[in-house]
Design a protein around this motif. Structure first.
Motif, mmCIF file in Angstrom:
data_model
loop_
_atom_site.group_PDB
_atom_site.id
_atom_site.type_symbol
_atom_site.label_atom_id
_atom_site.label_comp_id
_atom_site.label_asym_id
_atom_site.label_seq_id
_atom_site.Cartn_x
_atom_site.Cartn_y
_atom_site.Cartn_z
ATOM 1 N N GLY A 32 0.816 -1.203 0.000
ATOM 2 C CA GLY A 32 0.000 0.000 0.000
ATOM 3 C C GLY A 32 0.848 1.250 0.000
ATOM 4 O O GLY A 32 2.063 1.208 0.226
ATOM 5 N N THR A 33 0.215 2.385 -0.262
ATOM 6 C CA THR A 33 0.980 3.627 -0.276
ATOM 7 C C THR A 33 1.514 3.956 1.114
ATOM 8 O O THR A 33 2.517 4.633 1.246
ATOM 9 N N SER A 34 0.880 3.453 2.162
ATOM 10 C CA SER A 34 1.370 3.727 3.515
ATOM 11 C C SER A 34 2.658 2.969 3.821
ATOM 12 O O SER A 34 3.346 3.278 4.790
ATOM 13 N N ASP A 35 2.980 1.958 3.025
ATOM 14 C CA ASP A 35 4.202 1.191 3.246
ATOM 15 C C ASP A 35 5.387 1.821 2.525
ATOM 16 O O ASP A 35 6.484 1.258 2.517
ATOM 17 N N LEU A 36 5.155 2.988 1.932
ATOM 18 C CA LEU A 36 6.141 3.599 1.051
ATOM 19 C C LEU A 36 7.476 3.855 1.729
ATOM 20 O O LEU A 36 8.544 3.574 1.162
ATOM 21 N N ALA A 37 7.452 4.393 2.937
ATOM 22 C CA ALA A 37 8.708 4.775 3.595
ATOM 23 C C ALA A 37 9.597 3.553 3.804
ATOM 24 O O ALA A 37 10.804 3.599 3.550
ATOM 25 N N VAL A 38 9.006 2.472 4.258
ATOM 26 C CA VAL A 38 9.784 1.257 4.490
ATOM 27 C C VAL A 38 10.278 0.686 3.155
ATOM 28 O O VAL A 38 11.429 0.248 3.035
ATOM 29 N N ALA A 39 9.423 0.707 2.163
ATOM 30 C CA ALA A 39 9.815 0.192 0.852
ATOM 31 C C ALA A 39 10.968 1.008 0.267
ATOM 32 O O ALA A 39 11.911 0.461 -0.308
ATOM 33 N N GLU A 40 10.891 2.314 0.438
ATOM 34 C CA GLU A 40 11.969 3.158 -0.086
ATOM 35 C C GLU A 40 13.266 2.938 0.693
ATOM 36 O O GLU A 40 14.350 3.013 0.130
ATOM 37 N N ASN A 54 12.920 -7.950 10.530
ATOM 38 C CA ASN A 54 12.168 -7.290 11.593
ATOM 39 C C ASN A 54 11.116 -6.305 11.027
ATOM 40 O O ASN A 54 11.227 -5.841 9.893
ATOM 41 N N ILE A 55 10.131 -6.001 11.836
ATOM 42 C CA ILE A 55 9.087 -5.039 11.488
ATOM 43 C C ILE A 55 9.706 -3.690 11.119
ATOM 44 O O ILE A 55 10.572 -3.191 11.844
ATOM 45 N N ASP A 56 9.286 -3.145 10.011
ATOM 46 C CA ASP A 56 9.744 -1.826 9.529
ATOM 47 C C ASP A 56 11.228 -1.800 9.164
ATOM 48 O O ASP A 56 11.791 -0.716 8.949
ATOM 49 N N ASN A 57 11.840 -2.974 9.075
ATOM 50 C CA ASN A 57 13.276 -3.040 8.788
ATOM 51 C C ASN A 57 13.533 -3.040 7.285
ATOM 52 O O ASN A 57 14.015 -4.026 6.710
ATOM 53 N N GLY A 58 13.192 -1.937 6.644
ATOM 54 C CA GLY A 58 13.426 -1.815 5.206
ATOM 55 C C GLY A 58 14.891 -1.966 4.884
ATOM 56 O O GLY A 58 15.252 -2.583 3.879
ATOM 57 N N PHE A 59 15.747 -1.414 5.737
ATOM 58 C CA PHE A 59 17.185 -1.553 5.532
ATOM 59 C C PHE A 59 17.573 -3.031 5.424
ATOM 60 O O PHE A 59 18.290 -3.436 4.512
ATOM 61 N N ALA A 102 10.847 -10.828 2.999
ATOM 62 C CA ALA A 102 9.583 -10.224 3.418
ATOM 63 C C ALA A 102 9.833 -9.215 4.533
ATOM 64 O O ALA A 102 10.517 -9.522 5.498
ATOM 65 N N VAL A 103 9.278 -8.006 4.384
ATOM 66 C CA VAL A 103 9.436 -6.948 5.377
ATOM 67 C C VAL A 103 8.059 -6.539 5.903
ATOM 68 O O VAL A 103 7.304 -5.862 5.217
ATOM 69 N N PRO A 104 7.712 -6.946 7.123
ATOM 70 C CA PRO A 104 6.434 -6.500 7.694
ATOM 71 C C PRO A 104 6.539 -5.036 8.114
ATOM 72 O O PRO A 104 7.598 -4.597 8.570
ATOM 73 N N THR A 105 5.456 -4.286 7.952
ATOM 74 C CA THR A 105 5.472 -2.906 8.442
ATOM 75 C C THR A 105 4.455 -2.743 9.558
ATOM 76 O O THR A 105 3.540 -3.549 9.718
ATOM 77 N N SER A 106 4.621 -1.674 10.312
ATOM 78 C CA SER A 106 3.708 -1.415 11.434
ATOM 79 C C SER A 106 2.470 -0.650 10.981
ATOM 80 O O SER A 106 1.702 -0.169 11.807
ATOM 81 N N VAL A 107 2.277 -0.551 9.680
ATOM 82 C CA VAL A 107 1.108 0.156 9.149
ATOM 83 C C VAL A 107 -0.164 -0.619 9.491
ATOM 84 O O VAL A 107 -0.234 -1.821 9.279
ATOM 85 N N GLY A 108 -1.158 0.075 10.007
ATOM 86 C CA GLY A 108 -2.425 -0.546 10.371
ATOM 87 C C GLY A 108 -2.868 -0.017 11.717
ATOM 88 O O GLY A 108 -2.338 0.953 12.231
#
Lengths: 252, 252, 252, 252, 252, 252, 252, 252
Positions: free
Chosen positions: H123-131, H227-232, H195-201
């Motif tokens: 989703g667009t809310s996952d953008l920061a982590v994806a970037e 880890n959650i939000d661990n885009g890095f 797989a990167v889970p995000t805290s969005v929701g």
């Protein structure tokens, strides 16, 4: 089936355009624009989750939906953001309790469906979530009757309205703290109950976990549950069922 | 209203019997026998939760229900207990996968409703829960179509059946492990999806918690959730909605 | 105070024995045998937690208590262990549902207290825990009235007994699954409600966690909670309050 | 019973008014205004949960209760909100530690009950919750003795007050961090202990979960537990028991 | 330092063998056999975790350790496995309560250390874990005094032994259920308290989680905690501290 | 023993004052002022938990302790509060990283103990907790060596300091995120390791739960754990053990 | 693209068969048999999860896969079930530690890939999960080197093998209890580490949750995690990466 | 091996310097400076975790890395901190969505690797982590293709890009809420999925726990989780695998 269609094209029994349409069953699953198919595929146009989207992004999406004559419903919009958006989208309505921003066709102002959705809430603190459910259902075409502050600790308040709740097409029952209300309503009615736990409470409430577990474990039948504070989900499910009942068996 | 009725009785304008019936709206809420009112109040007769009840207890309850010409449905019955019960209740059917024991009127064998309930299951390990949902819906009067082993890890298997699932009145979607199937189905259909998480899996599945949370957090609309492994709840909700759609707006 | 007593002993104004008795207030806090002071200090003799103790150990403790003319109550005793113990303790009673083994003075068979404890249970599966509460209260001197299978999903069943529950001195309310019953009872009565969550249920019940959280978050006043499946705790608290009410203000 | 009453009305043996009163047992369960029956049904007038209510809403409810000569108690009121309310309700008292706003009849200033409630708190950080309990009990008619900063890490501080705590009618024991205090108090007294866990602490305290679990698992008898930080619940339960003991067996 | 050693070897100032020994500080970090260095590096020889190892595997490891004259201690050994092992290792002792199997030098039978370790346990159900701690400490060279069944619900039982516990070098405090005992002991003594939570209890005990959290949140100073049911860890830590105190400042 | 003392008083063999002193062993457990006995009973004077106490309250307690010539240590003090307190207590030192405020005798500035405490920390983000441990140990009389930023992801950094850590009397090991450092240190040293989990990290760290569980489950021996972020607890335990080792066997 | 293909068929430029093949990109997503496409789509044939499937079901699936010349790998097969299956599938191998049943082409017995997968395990109790990883990777075409019993509590054991682990293509690191091993390995190598937490341990291990959280929070880079006890997942990921490295950039 | 090297030094066959170098294999494990070996040992230079570090600290570390000609990557840097740092480090780039600050060699601007990394977000809310994942991979030398807003609730959006995702070397799949996307992607591709889970929701999302559990329980193969939000972490793993594939079998 794929080869059959191809053979008909080869034989000239089927035009390329018609073949494309027939294969478009697949389009239905992938290659169409979102906007056209959502309403056809899902019964309602796409709803926009407003949290974490900028006013600009929301205006863009809203304009696109509206351009195709769809209703527009945006959830979780703060008053500030709503005010910004309404500079451009001046005919949008904003409900500050439900935090919903929406636009409806002039001829959809009145519900065209028989019957109503009951939105039942335990306490005054559950009001925001209950209103999110109620207004969502209204925007999606249902008429709604509200029964608020009828929590189980004073069971007589609920029983006073029992008959009117029983005659609804479907109920959305919103409760925080111990979340017991859906079980009691579920035992009184002959229609589906969408239970919405809220994060209202403190301590061992654990931000709504308590109410959520209560509702999932309800010993009453006919209850299903949506996420904590998900008033939108409650209203959407109710409106969907309400709409299908109005279509009746002919719609199957 | 209470005093009004009393005054009419006093005046002879209303017979005691009719007054009792009018006040029986309240009876509806409290003073009636379970059996008579459950079906009237809830749409379906009382369902018996078999776990932790002895064969003798179940026989007693079942006989009482049957005596009033109600269908009988007992959930979570082991084969051993079912065999014991069927010595007495020889015309009961037992489904050993769904662990359901039930009795239906001869003239209710075939569903009288238009349309069908789709029961969709992710993996073969989810079969028992899916069958509990399917058979429950059948006993309660729906016809059911089953779509099993269509988990999201091979999305083509699900898409292959998309059209047939889309045409159902309502879907019950059963999944364990990551529990993602209801989200995908929810995005494809225009009817309510009842999501049933199962405890199938291991490790961080935490006995179904993983699938439960997935379903509650679904980003698809039109999904509501019942308890882990609660196939009965899925089937009951589906049958209830299916029945109401068949009644249509006239029933409101 | 200590030096004062010592000085009186020195002066001969106080005998050693009487001084020891006076200082025994401190004994009260530490140096006495368990048996003598428990009943004086706590109102009831020591109750024995039977789980994880051998039949021999239990017999030893029981004989010691009985020797001082105390009632004996042992909780969580399996039938096998109870049978072993009763070879020696042949005048003990065993309640196999409540899993309680106990001995009462012949002249304590009947409750000497005014009023009664109400034990209210939601479902038949909660029976064992409810009986542990009821029999505990009876052994400790209360008379008990039982109201079973009155869960909130059929609220009329509870309302039917409302008056009789309201007239109790104190209620123990036992419920598993969603655990909503204490909230409803709590809203109906003017006496304390001891809520006992049970581990009855499955899935997101999490072995009674669901019912526990529900009860802790109850929006009704006058409710307090004991551990999951702790029927003994429910019965003990109720009997304690019942006894104190009977003693009245004079006991303060 | 319903038909019997109706027949007596028909026969003129019973006036409409008296019949209404007799059937008002049912009113008791549902058809009365909140205000009239709460005190009759529950022993205390309705308490207002102030969190999430505006000053205007609170003033409205308070005025209505006061109009019927009831005491008024509003919990979780911030100083700001209290100041706003007291512009209108100038005779209300506000306790800023307990965050309670209340109004009592001039002739209820002194407790009319024999004995007292002991409020025992482990640390100075638990003060706010302990005061919520103490002031609640006082507003509801009890006199209270406070024993603060007597946590188990310096057990002598508690033992120093043991006798005075033992002579109370009922104890409210408030503790955060490891929450062990109720177990120790419970082992010293012959009256009910209402345990109130607080969210005081950090790390693996998990906002009071640690203290809550400690209290639920107490190996001492006679302890029951309310929600985390629920000082009000502790005080309410204590005042209720205290009042019933004062009424004595005659009240049963 | 590396180059210095090498240079000394080059210069003939150091033999290859002695250089190897000096560089064995590095061996210490990687290239040595386990057995030789564990006792030097860690103060005690390697302890064998018996769970999930076969009798054959254990015999092999034990023989290897014994061959180098080390004491042998194997934890979590069932009686069956112990019997099998003792066919070969006939001079091993087995403690069936602590489930420990061990072998000690004949001249280590008596503790050579001044002072003693106090092992304090709340209830009789905590006995197995307490004995695992006590026997572990004994095998590792400490003498142990046991204080059992001194839980906080009868605080006088603990206070009776306060002086003797205070004079210990270090305490291991074992408790299940609410786990409050270490807080009270920690407030009485001037030496380290190793707290061992046990899984004894039921319901909201959550297999020892309750006691674990209590101990981690203790408001007493000088307490540190090991894993649930980890009696071995408690005994090992205590013996280690006891040994170091006996070595005194000279050992630093 | 009580009667014996009394008899000696009666016989004049013992003066009242001496008897009071002898019975003061009990005082030790209850009737003394906090200040006098804490240091005698616990080895260190009372430490003040600063969180949630006002500057005035802290000044009061501090002055009282100082008046009796005790060291003063106050934890979790913000810079603002420290500045306020130091207006009055101008000779107090404040460590803004450790958030500790303290006062030491001029002649206690230098540690009088042999050996040192090693404080080992995984990352720079764990600094505040590590410093709380280090400064606490220093205030309580130990000298401390710090080994920071030696987390397990670059194991060579730790190994570089292995020898110096091994020669410490006791280690405090502080780590957030995965919390693995104490296991590695525990495997290298022959002294007790006090493990302090920190809340440093994000996501599935769950505010330090991850590191806490890691440390409790360590497969290395000689490790015990304190609460999340409890640097004070780590330092206190270490100083206590360090002090006892310095006293040696003579102190037992 | 769809219409283009259709037009080419219409024009005779493309045969029906070739068109079907081109559109099979879509087949790829839905309408193909599982068997044909899995290996093409996913790199490996379908792996069968044996848990909860009967011997008959497994034989059926296995025969179907084998008929198309695919390798067969069935996970979580008990010895009993394996023996039953091997009556029919007599050329299948069974690994009783890894609980894997599999069949490989005679010419795939030896790995054809350069390099190897390192499977590193902390303790002997993690063996079963480690072997599930190792044998899975072998069946899927990798050669594997095993490094067992190299847990972090004796870090020298791991360092001894550091070089050989560093030279692997990819590592699978298996650990229970505190699960710290992947962090240390991750800090030593320049290739991906697949971390597999196991449920080995007790108490606050919470069935592997502790190790899982440790691994997710690792401060080392290059680590990713699979489900608790999911040795298969570890081996599959490793074999997949190993295979892709062997294909090299040409495969992209 | 140690003695062999020593003997060669003794014999003069090996100079001290060369011996030191050979033994420096151990240095590799401990005695080297961080900077030199990280890139050699781990494939990438040290990445700096910016959270909780001051601008000054970051500048210091960055300058040191840059001095040795390493790329510099600092994660979790706020815009404010980045602006401060860039006053000194004026040639650094800052990505405000990904919150990454980095410096690359002029000749590393373009990726030198074949193929690309697919970053897929729900989703667009996952953008920061994806970037964060995408830019990390780019800084570490990969080229990246982004596929955003393709969540499973509209599965056609994902399928539209299926082919292009399938041709990537490796995928990073980012999703919040129910986190189902990696399962669907995992079923479509033949390469590893990070797989990167995000805290969005909100609600039962529990700050990303829901998505995390979903991903760990995925029934698709070839998926591993960070880890959650661990885009890095997602980007680092992907870049590492991408780099190794480009090196090919020759690198093993």
């Amino acid at each position: 089936m794929l080869e059959e269609v191809l053979r008909q094209v080869q034989d000239g029994r089927l035009s390329v355009e018609d073949a494309a349409k027939q294969l478009a069953t697949f389009e239905n699953l992938g290659f169409a624009k979102v906007d056209h198919h959502r309403k056809r595929r899902q019964g309602f146009p796409e709803i926009v989750y407003g949290e974490g989207k900028s006013a600009e992004q929301i205006i863009g999406i809203a304009k696109a939906l509206q351009a195709q004559n769809h209703e527009v419903l945006i959830t979780r919009v703060s008053r500030e953001k709503a005010d910004q958006i309404r500079i451009v989208c001046s005919d949008y309505q904003y409900d500050s309790v439900a935090r919903l921003l929406f636009w409806k066709h002039a001829d959809n102002r009145e519900s065209k469906l028989n019957g109503y959705v009951a939105v039942v809430a335990a306490g005054t603190s559950d009001l925001a979530v209950a209103e999110e459910a109620a207004v969502t259902a209204e925007v999606l075409g249902s008429s709604v009757r509200r029964f608020y502050d009828v929590g189980v600790a004073g069971i007589h308040r609920l029983l006073h309205h029992a008959e009117e709740i029983q005659q609804a097409a479907v109920s959305v029952v919103v409760a925080g703290m111990e979340g017991a209300l859906p079980s009691v309503v579920g035992g009184l009615v002959a229609h589906p109950v969408i239970a919405v736990p809220t994060s209202v409470g403190y301590g061992a409430n654990f931000n709504g976990l308590s109410a959520l577990l209560t509702m999932l474990n309800s010993c009453a039948s006919g209850i299903s549950v949506v996420n904590i504070d998900n008033g939108f989900g409650g209203g959407y499910n109710a409106a969907l069922i309400h709409q299908l009942i109005n279509k009746g068996a002919a719609g199957l």
